[in-house]
Design an enzyme around this catalytic site. Structure first.
Site, mmCIF file in Angstrom:
data_model
loop_
_atom_site.group_PDB
_atom_site.id
_atom_site.type_symbol
_atom_site.label_atom_id
_atom_site.label_comp_id
_atom_site.label_asym_id
_atom_site.label_seq_id
_atom_site.Cartn_x
_atom_site.Cartn_y
_atom_site.Cartn_z
ATOM 1 N N HIS A 1 0.868 -1.180 0.000
ATOM 2 C CA HIS A 1 0.000 0.000 0.000
ATOM 3 C C HIS A 1 0.905 1.231 0.000
ATOM 4 C CE1 HIS A 1 -4.160 -1.182 0.034
ATOM 5 N NE2 HIS A 1 -3.891 -2.153 0.889
ATOM 6 N N ASP B 1 -4.778 1.994 2.161
ATOM 7 C CA ASP B 1 -5.049 1.319 3.426
ATOM 8 C C ASP B 1 -5.629 2.289 4.452
ATOM 9 O OD1 ASP B 1 -2.625 2.679 3.414
ATOM 10 O OD2 ASP B 1 -1.548 1.189 4.596
ATOM 11 N N TYR C 1 -8.672 8.377 -17.460
ATOM 12 C CA TYR C 1 -9.551 8.970 -16.461
ATOM 13 C C TYR C 1 -9.849 10.418 -16.832
ATOM 14 C CZ TYR C 1 -7.898 5.167 -13.359
ATOM 15 O OH TYR C 1 -7.580 3.957 -12.800
ATOM 16 N N GLU D 1 0.246 7.969 11.081
ATOM 17 C CA GLU D 1 -1.120 7.488 11.314
ATOM 18 C C GLU D 1 -1.970 8.455 12.132
ATOM 19 O OE1 GLU D 1 -0.380 2.667 11.260
ATOM 20 O OE2 GLU D 1 0.126 3.803 13.074
#
Length: 431
Positions: free
Chosen positions: A132, A137, A335, A408
């Site tokens: 990841h 994630d 895209y 995090e």
């Protein structure tokens, strides 16, 4: 007198709604604090168990089980491995979609975290490391946290929330469909019809506690292209006996650089034409018969995008013809521009400023990276923004690299932002 009474009633209603909204936001903040460690644990689970595009089988099963435990109506197998869950509030109101992407990348991790990925997978016929390396994630963990908080607040919700866990944002494997485009094709924005959609991306170069956004184009459209040039093989000592596809390729590459520098109105928007692959030849003294090239096209304006296509085709054909070579250019479907609806962005900007602090909600410059969240935005108004994940004392390695690292502690702001966007949009739409 009657008019005055009506105004008083309206004022009291507005005051009550404001107080209720503030109370809900306090609950969101409290619950975001309380489940922060759980969100981190979810993220680490996904990080240790990454799966490539359209192969997110264990990932989707893990998410679906969690959503069912919340008591939500869950649909699996959407666009191969996607998961969609529906949360119906106790009161009528708009349908708001929230999206997180699920896939990892063919990158071998090099970080020193204890939950480092050692996973491998098959990519284009080769065994590769899987990581990841773009933060998906964290996106899944954030949306799971939002689902948990909003489900607990079900009785106070004025509308419906559709949680979309999307596979293959990085692109489906060769020969397969996937990603946001396939989800839209399969009707993910229908039944019930979605009114607006919100999405976020964590960023390893943006400080924790910061949100970056902008109205209109925030990320570029992307198209890959392939180019095959056919000449005539000859001995390298006698080039006059052949037609040199290498020289032709070199001229095309140089000429193509004038598309952006001379044909694009760069004061309007940015654009990029990059060649990334050149393949051909077998020996130093042989002019090969053919050569293969690949590249990418990025644009932040749809008209500029079409002009690039047209100019590249003209340059390829005319340059090849002038050298006596043949050239086949194929521009592959990509895209669209990731386009934030201006009215929706203006409407929700105060929410982003409130959750991050006004000084930490920054209007950013557009970037030439791309996102298939754009397929959702083609169908309904959408807002896409970036959340900071840069550790204070760690240099950003960059996305899609083996050393990609996220602090995090930045995820909690993502949980609060997405949850508050839901509450504020529901309250605004109901006025």
């Amino acid at each position: 007198m009657k008019k005055a009474c009506s105004l008083i009633v309206l004022f009291l209603f507005t005051l009550t709604a404001f107080a209720q909204s503030n109370q809900l936001k306090k609950i969101i903040d409290k619950r975001a604090d309380e489940i922060e460690q759980q969100v981190i644990e979810w993220r680490r689970h996904f990080h240790e168990n990454p799966e490539l595009s359209n192969r997110e089988f264990e990932t989707s099963a893990y998410i679906a089980e969690f959503l069912r435990e919340l008591g939500l109506e869950v649909e699996t197998g959407v666009a191969h491995t996607g998961v969609v869950a529906l949360l119906e509030g106790s009161q009528p109101g708009p349908v708001i979609a929230l999206r997180a992407d699920m896939d990892a990348l063919p990158v071998t991790e090099r970080t020193d975290v204890p939950f480092k990925s050692v996973a491998t997978g098959m990519y284009q016929g080769k065994e590769v490391g899987v990581m990841h390396a773009c933060g998906h994630d964290t996106h899944m963990a954030i949306l799971m946290g939002v689902a948990k908080i909003l489900t607990e607040m079900k009785d106070d919700l004025k509308g419906t929330v559709k949680f979309i866990f999307q596979p293959a944002e990085e692109g489906a494997p060769q020969g397969e469909e996937g990603g946001g485009e396939l989800m839209v094709k399969e009707g993910v924005l229908k039944n019930p019809d979605v009114d607006v959609i919100f999405g976020l991306h964590i960023n390893d170069a943006t400080p924790v506690g910061t949100i970056r956004y902008r109205p209109e184009g925030i990320m570029a459209s992307v198209n890959s292209f392939s180019l095959d040039i056919k000449g005539k093989q000859a001995h390298g000592s006698a080039p006059w006996n052949g037609v040199d596809p290498i020289v032709t390729a070199a001229q095309i590459i140089n000429n193509a650089q004038t598309i952006v520098s001379r044909n694009m109105e760069l004061t309007k928007q940015a654009a990029v034409v990059t060649f990334g692959v050149i393949e051909g030849g077998v020996r130093h003294n042989i002019i090969p018969e053919s050569i293969h090239l690949e590249g990418t096209i990025r644009a932040l304006d749809k008209d500029m995008r079409q002009l690039i296509f047209k100019r590249l085709e003209t340059i390829v054909q005319n340059t090849a013809e002038s050298n006596g070579a043949e050239a086949t250019l194929t521009i592959h479907k990509g895209y669209p521009i990731t386009y934030n609806d201006p009215e929706l962005t203006a409407m929700m900007a105060p929410t982003l400023e409130e959750v991050a602090g006004k000084e930490n909600a920054v209007i950013m410059d557009a970037i030439t990276g791309a996102e298939d969240f754009s397929f959702f935005q083609k169908e309904v108004p959408g807002l896409y923004f970036f959340v900071g994940g840069k550790a204070p004392n760690r240099e950003a390695a960059g996305h899609h690299t083996p050393d990609f690292y996220i602090d995090e502690s930045g995820m909690k702001l993502g949980v609060r932002a997405m949850s508050n966007l839901v509450i504020d949009y529901m309250n605004s739409a109901g006025r």
